[in-house]
Design an enzyme around this catalytic site. Sequence first.
Site, PDB file in Angstrom:
ATOM      1  N   SER A   4       5.961  -1.983  -2.072  1.00  0.00           N
ATOM      2  CA  SER A   4       5.963  -2.971  -3.181  1.00  0.00           C
ATOM      3  C   SER A   4       4.974  -2.575  -4.281  1.00  0.00           C
ATOM      4  O   SER A   4       3.928  -3.194  -4.432  1.00  0.00           O
ATOM      5  CB  SER A   4       5.692  -4.387  -2.658  1.00  0.00           C
ATOM      6  OG  SER A   4       4.741  -4.450  -1.643  1.00  0.00           O
TER       7      SER A   4
ATOM      8  N   GLY B  93       0.847  -1.200   0.000  1.00  0.00           N
ATOM      9  CA  GLY B  93       0.000   0.000   0.000  1.00  0.00           C
ATOM     10  C   GLY B  93       0.879   1.245   0.000  1.00  0.00           C
ATOM     11  O   GLY B  93       2.107   1.160   0.154  1.00  0.00           O
ATOM     12  N   LEU B  94       0.231   2.374  -0.155  1.00  0.00           N
ATOM     13  CA  LEU B  94       0.946   3.657  -0.205  1.00  0.00           C
ATOM     14  C   LEU B  94       1.644   3.971   1.113  1.00  0.00           C
ATOM     15  O   LEU B  94       1.272   3.422   2.167  1.00  0.00           O
ATOM     16  CB  LEU B  94      -0.059   4.793  -0.488  1.00  0.00           C
ATOM     17  CG  LEU B  94      -0.776   4.778  -1.837  1.00  0.00           C
ATOM     18  CD1 LEU B  94      -1.825   5.885  -1.882  1.00  0.00           C
ATOM     19  CD2 LEU B  94       0.225   4.947  -2.974  1.00  0.00           C
ATOM     20  N   SER B  95       2.607   4.848   1.061  1.00  0.00           N
ATOM     21  CA  SER B  95       3.241   5.340   2.280  1.00  0.00           C
ATOM     22  C   SER B  95       2.165   6.005   3.151  1.00  0.00           C
ATOM     23  O   SER B  95       1.410   6.842   2.668  1.00  0.00           O
ATOM     24  CB  SER B  95       4.324   6.354   1.917  1.00  0.00           C
ATOM     25  OG  SER B  95       4.892   6.879   3.086  1.00  0.00           O
ATOM     26  N   GLY B  96       2.099   5.587   4.396  1.00  0.00           N
ATOM     27  CA  GLY B  96       1.117   6.162   5.315  1.00  0.00           C
ATOM     28  C   GLY B  96      -0.221   5.454   5.310  1.00  0.00           C
ATOM     29  O   GLY B  96      -1.134   5.827   6.059  1.00  0.00           O
ATOM     30  N   ALA B  97      -0.350   4.406   4.496  1.00  0.00           N
ATOM     31  CA  ALA B  97      -1.638   3.704   4.432  1.00  0.00           C
ATOM     32  C   ALA B  97      -1.905   2.902   5.711  1.00  0.00           C
ATOM     33  O   ALA B  97      -3.068   2.661   6.067  1.00  0.00           O
ATOM     34  CB  ALA B  97      -1.672   2.779   3.216  1.00  0.00           C
ATOM     35  N   GLY B  98      -0.829   2.477   6.397  1.00  0.00           N
ATOM     36  CA  GLY B  98      -1.024   1.750   7.660  1.00  0.00           C
ATOM     37  C   GLY B  98      -0.340   0.396   7.717  1.00  0.00           C
ATOM     38  O   GLY B  98      -0.606  -0.400   8.631  1.00  0.00           O
ATOM     39  N   LYS B  99       0.579   0.115   6.810  1.00  0.00           N
ATOM     40  CA  LYS B  99       1.229  -1.203   6.761  1.00  0.00           C
ATOM     41  C   LYS B  99       1.985  -1.507   8.063  1.00  0.00           C
ATOM     42  O   LYS B  99       1.817  -2.572   8.640  1.00  0.00           O
ATOM     43  CB  LYS B  99       2.213  -1.265   5.568  1.00  0.00           C
ATOM     44  CG  LYS B  99       1.552  -1.012   4.216  1.00  0.00           C
ATOM     45  CD  LYS B  99       2.552  -1.031   3.078  1.00  0.00           C
ATOM     46  CE  LYS B  99       3.585   0.081   3.131  1.00  0.00           C
ATOM     47  NZ  LYS B  99       3.037   1.454   3.053  1.00  0.00           N
TER      48      LYS B  99
END
Length: 181
Positions: A88, A14-20
């Site tokens: 990724s 997921g995008l940067s800041g999405a919560g991974k």
Amino acid sequence: MQYKSQGLTIWLTGLSGAGKTTLGKAIVQKLQNQNQKVSLLDGDSLRQTLCKGLGFSSSDREENIRRIGYLADSLTREGKIAIVCVISPYRNQREKLKQQIIPFMEVYVNAPLAVCEQRDVKGLYKKVLSGEIINFTGIDDPYEYPLNPDVECKTDCETIDECVNKILTKARNLGFINLSC
Ligand code: ADP
């Protein structure tokens, strides 16, 4: 209830800041509480160590993911649970990982770009705005979202607990994690 497992890779994209990372850490905590052998492979940390020196060109991004995939594969083969938190961005490469690592679960950590920008956990979006950073995923570099993820977490409208439970329930339903009482 206790989680029991064989090896498994749970790959959060997921995008940067999405919560991974937030979800990855919560999953690790929950599984460690059940005495599971679990490792967190976090993209930001690995760029300081295993992937030090790699940049953000498409070839460096691919090499970054190749190395992390190799590590996740090794851990999974040893019977451990690898929780991978990396942007990724390339669909093809994630598809390759699905073939390579068994079992593998793809989790799409989905938050709208506007929400990620507003969170700006690491101050990176601000740097993009000021021109300090270029080739940033989701802005001026591609993010190819998963077409058929095993789980999708919408972190702008689902709580951390809801997301974690959704991921672990799916892992159990797919037979990758056993629940024993
Ligand atoms: P990433 O690792 O994808 O770059 P982070 O986990 O570092 O993102 O940051 C995500 C931010 O969003 C954190 O501040 C976290 O507390 C917040 N957040 C709010 N709701 C959620 C949710 N449901 N799942 C994950 N993170 C959430």
